[in-house]
Design an enzyme around this catalytic site. Structure first.
Site, PDB file in Angstrom:
ATOM      1  N   HIS A 180       0.834  -1.209   0.000  1.00  0.00           N
ATOM      2  CA  HIS A 180       0.000   0.000   0.000  1.00  0.00           C
ATOM      3  C   HIS A 180       0.867   1.258   0.000  1.00  0.00           C
ATOM      4  CE1 HIS A 180      -3.262  -2.468   2.274  1.00  0.00           C
ATOM      5  NE2 HIS A 180      -3.603  -2.403   0.992  1.00  0.00           N
ATOM      6  N   ARG A 243      -7.610 -11.953   5.434  1.00  0.00           N
ATOM      7  CA  ARG A 243      -6.243 -12.344   5.815  1.00  0.00           C
ATOM      8  C   ARG A 243      -6.073 -12.274   7.320  1.00  0.00           C
ATOM      9  NH1 ARG A 243      -3.782  -8.125   1.953  1.00  0.00           N
ATOM     10  NH2 ARG A 243      -4.313  -8.945  -0.085  1.00  0.00           N
TER      11      ARG A 243
END
Ligand code: ADP
Length: 399
Positions: A180, A243
């Site tokens: 990110h 996740r």
């Protein structure tokens, strides 16, 4: 100037035609089911103009061709010819430790992306396919690769080193990379601007919470990344939609022994069946979880509580790592839109001098300061814009 921004996945390709100076998007859309039965969407002027199934798209190249055909279409296109596209910018997942910033695509750059395939086995091959498809369909057009990992390459060794035998770092590049990065970099720039510190970033301490389907936090000191929650891959850190985030590695040994899972099955569980979906058994989507919690679903509540707890803990950890914090930022789907979520995360962080204003917090999807007037720490909502960062880098390097 116009830049075509591409985010290629293994069977999909997102695109936007953007003015890197103003951020104005003239057209955007998605190629999906590449190599299967091809689906194509194209939006221009705020309207969906094409939403077509069964578009022949055996490879990414036909996908890019469909994008170009739509962009120059005399009826609904937004440019007269391909010449109006000045350059193409690609999101690339893994740049390893080699790429500390974006780079103009040439053979060496492509080889370096290829070299990082073992580190980003799902994404890097797809990113390369996107680059090569553009080379085929738009030969000679300047292309730029923008890496998700690059912003994090300023981390100090104590932040990126894992406490395993050092030879795995030296020989096999095992270290924290973080992801990110393009989003965290965009937020760092915007947050510095909102603090009035664009020209004087030295001494600033910002914690960015990128909370979406995938989530990561980033500690940003002097405008540079000094730590982030994701690791060698994007599975690490706080729990996410599906996740697991950080877990004790012993869990893998234990479950693999008990159920005879191979490593592929185990990783699939940790990547696709864990996170808030795994705890709740309801959904990976935060809106579904909030709805289920309201109806009294205890596991949906636990999933949310766990998520907020881990975000809060990471904020505390980064305040400790930087010796304080000037601004806490919320971004991405949950961060930009989750009013109640932001309030629940900030509850208990008042000791840091961070006080959220319930009225100002009642905002969605726009840049806003949501801390009280007497809060020592500013709390911001900043919608992320990775595409704009990619377009800006592309424009700069393609010149
Ligand atoms: P990705 O990581 O796929 O880019 P996004 O940043 O789009 O994901 O975030 C998706 C998440 O944002 C979903 O879990 C969704 O529930 C959440 N979200 C979107 N809108 C809201 C909302 N109004 N309130 C709470 N959560 C929201």
């Amino acid at each position: 100037m116009k830049v075509l921004v591409i985010n290629a996945g293994s069977s999909s390709l997102k695109y936007q035609l953007m003015d890197p100076e103003t951020g104005a998007v003239s057209a955007k859309g998605l190629c999906e089911r590449i190599g299967i039965d091809g689906k194509f969407t194209y939006k221009a002027g705020g309207k969906t103009v094409i939403d077509a199934a069964d578009v022949a798209m055996p490879t990414h190249a036909e996908g890019i061709q469909a994008v170009l055909d739509a962009l120059v279409n005399p009826e609904y296109g937004v440019i007269a010819s391909m010449d109006e596209i000045d350059a193409v910018g690609h999101r690339v997942l893994h740049g390893g430790a080699k790429f500390t910033e974006s780079c103009l695509v040439d053979e060496a750059c492509k080889q370096a992306i290829r070299d990082c395939i073992p580190l980003g086995p799902l994404h890097n091959p797809a990113n390369l396919m996107g680059i090569e498809a553009c080379e085929k369909v738009m030969p000679g057009k300047p292309q730029v690769a923008v890496f998700d990992t690059a912003f994090h390459m300023t981390m100090p060794a104590e932040a990126y080193t894992y406490a395993i035998p050092y030879e795995y770092y030296e020989n096999d590049q095992v270290r924290r990379y973080g992801f990110h990065g393009t989003s965290h970099r965009y937020i760092a720039e915007r947050a510095l601007a909102m603090l009035g510190r664009t020209e004087t970033p030295e001494g600033t301490k910002i914690i960015n919470c990128h909370l979406g389907n995938g989530s990561s936090l980033c500690a940003i000191k002097d405008g540079k990344c000094v730590d982030t929650t994701m690791g060698l891959g994007p599975l690490a850190g706080i729990p996410m939609g599906t996740r697991c985030g950080d877990i004790d590695a012993t869990i893998m040994e234990y479950l693999m022994g008990r159920y005879g899972y191979d490593i592929g099955q185990m990783m699939n569980i940790l990547n696709k069946k864990s996170g808030v979906l795994g705890i709740s058994g309801v959904s990976s989507d935060f809106r579904d979880l909030e709805a289920a919690e309201k109806e009294g679903n205890a596991r949906a509540k636990l999933a949310l509580d766990k998520f907020f707890y881990e975000v809060r803990k990471a904020i505390g950890a980064y305040a400790a790592a930087m010796g304080g914090v000037d601004a806490i930022v919320f971004t991405a789907g949950v961060g930009e839109n989750g009013i109640a979520n932001r309030a629940r995360i900030m509850k208990g962080l008042e000791y840091l001098g961070a006080k959220i204003d319930p009225e100002k917090n009642n905002t969605r999807g726009v840049e806003a300061e949501i801390s009280t007037a007497d809060s020592k720490v500013k709390i911001f909502v900043i919608p992320t814009n990775e595409e704009l960062m990619i377009a800006k880098d592309t424009a700069r390097l393609a010149k």
